[in-house]
Write a protein that holds these residues in place. Structure first.
Motif, PDB file in Angstrom:
ATOM      1  N   GLY A  37      -9.193 -19.082-113.900  1.00  0.00           N
ATOM      2  CA  GLY A  37      -8.071 -18.750-113.004  1.00  0.00           C
ATOM      3  C   GLY A  37      -8.153 -17.329-112.497  1.00  0.00           C
ATOM      4  N   LEU A  38      -8.580 -16.417-113.366  1.00  0.00           N
ATOM      5  CA  LEU A  38      -8.752 -15.033-112.928  1.00  0.00           C
ATOM      6  C   LEU A  38      -9.851 -14.910-111.889  1.00  0.00           C
ATOM      7  CD1 LEU A  38      -8.387 -13.128-116.333  1.00  0.00           C
ATOM      8  CD2 LEU A  38      -6.751 -13.205-114.430  1.00  0.00           C
ATOM      9  N   ASP A  39     -10.920 -15.707-112.068  1.00  0.00           N
ATOM     10  CA  ASP A  39     -11.996 -15.682-111.070  1.00  0.00           C
ATOM     11  C   ASP A  39     -11.485 -16.143-109.708  1.00  0.00           C
ATOM     12  OD1 ASP A  39     -13.809 -14.723-112.861  1.00  0.00           O
ATOM     13  OD2 ASP A  39     -14.627 -16.692-113.399  1.00  0.00           O
ATOM     14  N   ARG A  40     -10.700 -17.229-109.716  1.00  0.00           N
ATOM     15  CA  ARG A  40     -10.154 -17.709-108.442  1.00  0.00           C
ATOM     16  C   ARG A  40      -9.213 -16.681-107.819  1.00  0.00           C
ATOM     17  NH1 ARG A  40      -9.944 -22.570-111.427  1.00  0.00           N
ATOM     18  NH2 ARG A  40      -7.740 -22.192-111.924  1.00  0.00           N
ATOM     19  N   ALA A  41      -8.397 -16.049-108.652  1.00  0.00           N
ATOM     20  CA  ALA A  41      -7.473 -15.029-108.140  1.00  0.00           C
ATOM     21  C   ALA A  41      -8.241 -13.854-107.541  1.00  0.00           C
ATOM     22  CB  ALA A  41      -6.549 -14.545-109.256  1.00  0.00           C
ATOM     23  N   ALA A  42      -9.361 -13.488-108.176  1.00  0.00           N
ATOM     24  CA  ALA A  42     -10.165 -12.385-107.659  1.00  0.00           C
ATOM     25  C   ALA A  42     -10.752 -12.737-106.295  1.00  0.00           C
ATOM     26  CB  ALA A  42     -11.274 -12.040-108.651  1.00  0.00           C
ATOM     27  N   ILE A  43     -11.204 -13.999-106.160  1.00  0.00           N
ATOM     28  CA  ILE A  43     -11.774 -14.426-104.867  1.00  0.00           C
ATOM     29  C   ILE A  43     -10.692 -14.433-103.792  1.00  0.00           C
ATOM     30  CG2 ILE A  43     -12.823 -16.362-103.658  1.00  0.00           C
ATOM     31  CD1 ILE A  43     -14.308 -17.045-106.247  1.00  0.00           C
ATOM     32  N   TYR A  44      -9.508 -14.977-104.127  1.00  0.00           N
ATOM     33  CA  TYR A  44      -8.415 -15.003-103.157  1.00  0.00           C
ATOM     34  C   TYR A  44      -8.018 -13.586-102.745  1.00  0.00           C
ATOM     35  CZ  TYR A  44      -7.906 -19.925-104.448  1.00  0.00           C
ATOM     36  OH  TYR A  44      -8.119 -21.242-104.673  1.00  0.00           O
ATOM     37  N   LEU A  45      -7.957 -12.688-103.730  1.00  0.00           N
ATOM     38  CA  LEU A  45      -7.590 -11.300-103.430  1.00  0.00           C
ATOM     39  C   LEU A  45      -8.616 -10.656-102.515  1.00  0.00           C
ATOM     40  CD1 LEU A  45      -5.729  -8.880-103.895  1.00  0.00           C
ATOM     41  CD2 LEU A  45      -7.062  -8.339-105.947  1.00  0.00           C
ATOM     42  N   ALA A  46      -9.901 -10.928-102.792  1.00  0.00           N
ATOM     43  CA  ALA A  46     -10.951 -10.350-101.957  1.00  0.00           C
ATOM     44  C   ALA A  46     -10.891 -10.912-100.536  1.00  0.00           C
ATOM     45  CB  ALA A  46     -12.314 -10.635-102.588  1.00  0.00           C
ATOM     46  N   LEU A  47     -10.647 -12.225-100.423  1.00  0.00           N
ATOM     47  CA  LEU A  47     -10.523 -12.821 -99.089  1.00  0.00           C
ATOM     48  C   LEU A  47      -9.340 -12.239 -98.326  1.00  0.00           C
ATOM     49  CD1 LEU A  47     -11.313 -16.577 -99.876  1.00  0.00           C
ATOM     50  CD2 LEU A  47     -12.721 -14.977 -98.551  1.00  0.00           C
ATOM     51  N   PHE A  48      -8.214 -12.070 -99.040  1.00  0.00           N
ATOM     52  CA  PHE A  48      -7.042 -11.488 -98.391  1.00  0.00           C
ATOM     53  C   PHE A  48      -7.321 -10.070 -97.895  1.00  0.00           C
ATOM     54  CE2 PHE A  48      -3.168  -8.927 -98.649  1.00  0.00           C
ATOM     55  CZ  PHE A  48      -2.362  -9.620 -97.747  1.00  0.00           C
ATOM     56  N   ALA A  49      -8.018  -9.279 -98.736  1.00  0.00           N
ATOM     57  CA  ALA A  49      -8.347  -7.902 -98.332  1.00  0.00           C
ATOM     58  C   ALA A  49      -9.272  -7.906 -97.123  1.00  0.00           C
ATOM     59  CB  ALA A  49      -8.985  -7.154 -99.500  1.00  0.00           C
ATOM     60  N   LEU A  50     -10.240  -8.849 -97.124  1.00  0.00           N
ATOM     61  CA  LEU A  50     -11.159  -8.916 -95.989  1.00  0.00           C
ATOM     62  C   LEU A  50     -10.432  -9.306 -94.718  1.00  0.00           C
ATOM     63  CD1 LEU A  50     -14.030  -8.857 -94.849  1.00  0.00           C
ATOM     64  CD2 LEU A  50     -14.281 -11.236 -95.575  1.00  0.00           C
ATOM     65  N   LEU A  51      -9.550 -10.308 -94.827  1.00  0.00           N
ATOM     66  CA  LEU A  51      -8.783 -10.727 -93.649  1.00  0.00           C
ATOM     67  C   LEU A  51      -7.889  -9.597 -93.137  1.00  0.00           C
ATOM     68  CD1 LEU A  51      -7.749 -14.364 -94.657  1.00  0.00           C
ATOM     69  CD2 LEU A  51      -9.436 -13.671 -92.947  1.00  0.00           C
ATOM     70  N   ALA A  52      -7.301  -8.838 -94.054  1.00  0.00           N
ATOM     71  CA  ALA A  52      -6.450  -7.711 -93.636  1.00  0.00           C
ATOM     72  C   ALA A  52      -7.270  -6.664 -92.886  1.00  0.00           C
ATOM     73  CB  ALA A  52      -5.777  -7.083 -94.858  1.00  0.00           C
ATOM     74  N   ILE A  53      -8.475  -6.395 -93.379  1.00  0.00           N
ATOM     75  CA  ILE A  53      -9.336  -5.418 -92.697  1.00  0.00           C
ATOM     76  C   ILE A  53      -9.738  -5.922 -91.316  1.00  0.00           C
ATOM     77  CG2 ILE A  53     -11.584  -4.284 -92.789  1.00  0.00           C
ATOM     78  CD1 ILE A  53     -11.297  -4.213 -95.836  1.00  0.00           C
ATOM     79  N   LEU A  54     -10.153  -7.209 -91.262  1.00  0.00           N
ATOM     80  CA  LEU A  54     -10.557  -7.770 -89.974  1.00  0.00           C
ATOM     81  C   LEU A  54      -9.398  -7.801 -88.990  1.00  0.00           C
ATOM     82  CD1 LEU A  54     -12.829 -10.741 -91.127  1.00  0.00           C
ATOM     83  CD2 LEU A  54     -13.543  -8.533 -90.175  1.00  0.00           C
ATOM     84  N   ALA A  55      -8.196  -8.137 -89.493  1.00  0.00           N
ATOM     85  CA  ALA A  55      -7.021  -8.154 -88.613  1.00  0.00           C
ATOM     86  C   ALA A  55      -6.712  -6.758 -88.090  1.00  0.00           C
ATOM     87  CB  ALA A  55      -5.814  -8.716 -89.365  1.00  0.00           C
ATOM     88  N   GLY A  56      -6.842  -5.748 -88.958  1.00  0.00           N
ATOM     89  CA  GLY A  56      -6.595  -4.375 -88.514  1.00  0.00           C
ATOM     90  C   GLY A  56      -7.591  -3.934 -87.464  1.00  0.00           C
ATOM     91  N   VAL A  57      -8.869  -4.277 -87.661  1.00  0.00           N
ATOM     92  CA  VAL A  57      -9.893  -3.917 -86.677  1.00  0.00           C
ATOM     93  C   VAL A  57      -9.631  -4.626 -85.349  1.00  0.00           C
ATOM     94  CG1 VAL A  57     -12.356  -4.084 -86.147  1.00  0.00           C
ATOM     95  CG2 VAL A  57     -11.613  -3.404 -88.439  1.00  0.00           C
ATOM     96  N   TRP A  58      -9.242  -5.913 -85.442  1.00  0.00           N
ATOM     97  CA  TRP A  58      -8.956  -6.671 -84.213  1.00  0.00           C
ATOM     98  C   TRP A  58      -7.761  -6.085 -83.463  1.00  0.00           C
ATOM     99  CZ3 TRP A  58      -4.674  -9.734 -82.838  1.00  0.00           C
ATOM    100  CH2 TRP A  58      -4.853 -10.500 -81.683  1.00  0.00           C
ATOM    101  N   MET A  59      -6.692  -5.754 -84.198  1.00  0.00           N
ATOM    102  CA  MET A  59      -5.512  -5.166 -83.556  1.00  0.00           C
ATOM    103  C   MET A  59      -5.849  -3.828 -82.915  1.00  0.00           C
ATOM    104  SD  MET A  59      -2.850  -7.027 -83.532  1.00  0.00           S
ATOM    105  CE  MET A  59      -1.670  -5.742 -83.150  1.00  0.00           C
ATOM    106  N   TRP A  60      -6.664  -3.031 -83.578  1.00  0.00           N
ATOM    107  CA  TRP A  60      -7.063  -1.746 -83.005  1.00  0.00           C
ATOM    108  C   TRP A  60      -7.822  -1.956 -81.701  1.00  0.00           C
ATOM    109  CZ3 TRP A  60      -6.093   3.198 -83.019  1.00  0.00           C
ATOM    110  CH2 TRP A  60      -7.019   4.070 -82.461  1.00  0.00           C
TER     111      TRP A  60
END
Length: 280
Positions: A37-60
């Motif tokens: 479960g911790l492994d899955r949570a780590a993957i979800y957290l990493a995906l969320f961080a990546l999406l947030a970065i990509l969204a910020g770059v796109w908005m910029w």
């Protein structure tokens, strides 16, 4: 290897390094399930961080493109105003120069056989040249007789071309040429200032006719508002606004300009001249 996987491995390595000593050599099934479960949570957290970065770059990128488009629209609006001025100048000069050339040619033909007629043509040519000079000066000084409604329409077209939402309303148009001219110049000056000095998203132009109650008097009020006022306005007014103030005051009117809640408000009051009363 994707950034999400790398981030997940980093998180897993960080968390795993702290959890592994607690599991022992033979972890139970419950402990393994918790670890998965911790492994899955780590993957979800990493995906969320990546999406947030990509969204910020796109908005910029979107904001940058919008800013470039706004700048291009403002340049286009200025170019359109220059083309309008060039068209007016062409209308004046083109017509008069064509007539001057024709009159000069006729005078040359008449010079030997009819000197009096040739002199008359030369006088007419001089008068046409004088008219052309006066109309050119009037155009440069902005004194051509243009209707206030037309000036409002031109201002709306120019501002909308620059990406600024513009609303205008005119209850009526002054019949007095001096008032109509002063209000038209105010509309033109305010539009120029909005394009040059303000980062406005919207602007409004309103013309009202108000009764003063004294001898059935009438006052014309022009109010121009834009939401792109600077937080710290300049202490000295521009030369265009100062010249406009002098023109308004010469007609017994008032001009006020103020910054309020992020808006720049220009208000002009001009009394309608009263007809002279005859006494018997």
């Amino acid at each position: 290897m994707s950034a999400a996987v790398v981030a997940a491995l980093i998180v897993h390595g960080t968390v795993g390094s702290r959890i592994d000593p607690l599991l022992g050599d033979q972890p139970t099934s419950e402990q393994l399930e918790v670890l998965a479960g911790l492994d899955r949570a780590a993957i979800y957290l990493a995906l969320f961080a990546l999406l947030a970065i990509l969204a910020g770059v796109w908005m910029w990128g979107v904001v940058q493109r919008l800013d470039e488009a706004r700048s291009a629209e403002a340049d286009l609006a200025v170019a359109r105003e220059r083309l309008r001025f060039a068209a007016d100048l062409h209308d004046i000069q083109g017509h008069h120069l064509q007539v001057i050339a024709l009159q000069a040619e006729l005078a040359e033909r008449l010079l030997e056989r009819d000197p009096d007629a040739a002199r008359q043509k030369l006088r007419e040519t001089r008068e046409i040249a004088r008219q052309a000079l006066e109309e050119t000066r009037s155009l440069v000084q902005g004194l051509r007789q243009v209707s206030l409604v037309q000036e409002l329409d031109n201002a709306a077209d120019v501002l909308r071309a620059a990406g600024i939402d513009c609303r205008r309303r005119a209850e009526a148009e002054p019949q007095d040429p001096q008032i109509r001219q002063a209000l038209g110049l105010a509309v033109r000056e305010a539009t120029t200032n909005i394009l040059r000095h303000a980062s406005a998203g919207s602007a409004s132009y309103e013309v009202f006719r108000e009764a003063t109650g004294a001898h059935d008097g009438t006052t014309w009020r022009l109010e121009i508002v834009n939401d792109g006022a600077d937080a710290a306005p300049s202490a000295s007014p521009g030369t265009g606004l100062q010249g406009l103030r002098e023109r308004v005051e010469s007609l017994n009117g008032t001009l006020t300009a103020q910054h309020r809640d992020g808006r720049f408000i220009l208000e002009i009051l001009l009394p309608q001249p009263q007809p002279e009363r005859t006494t018997t």
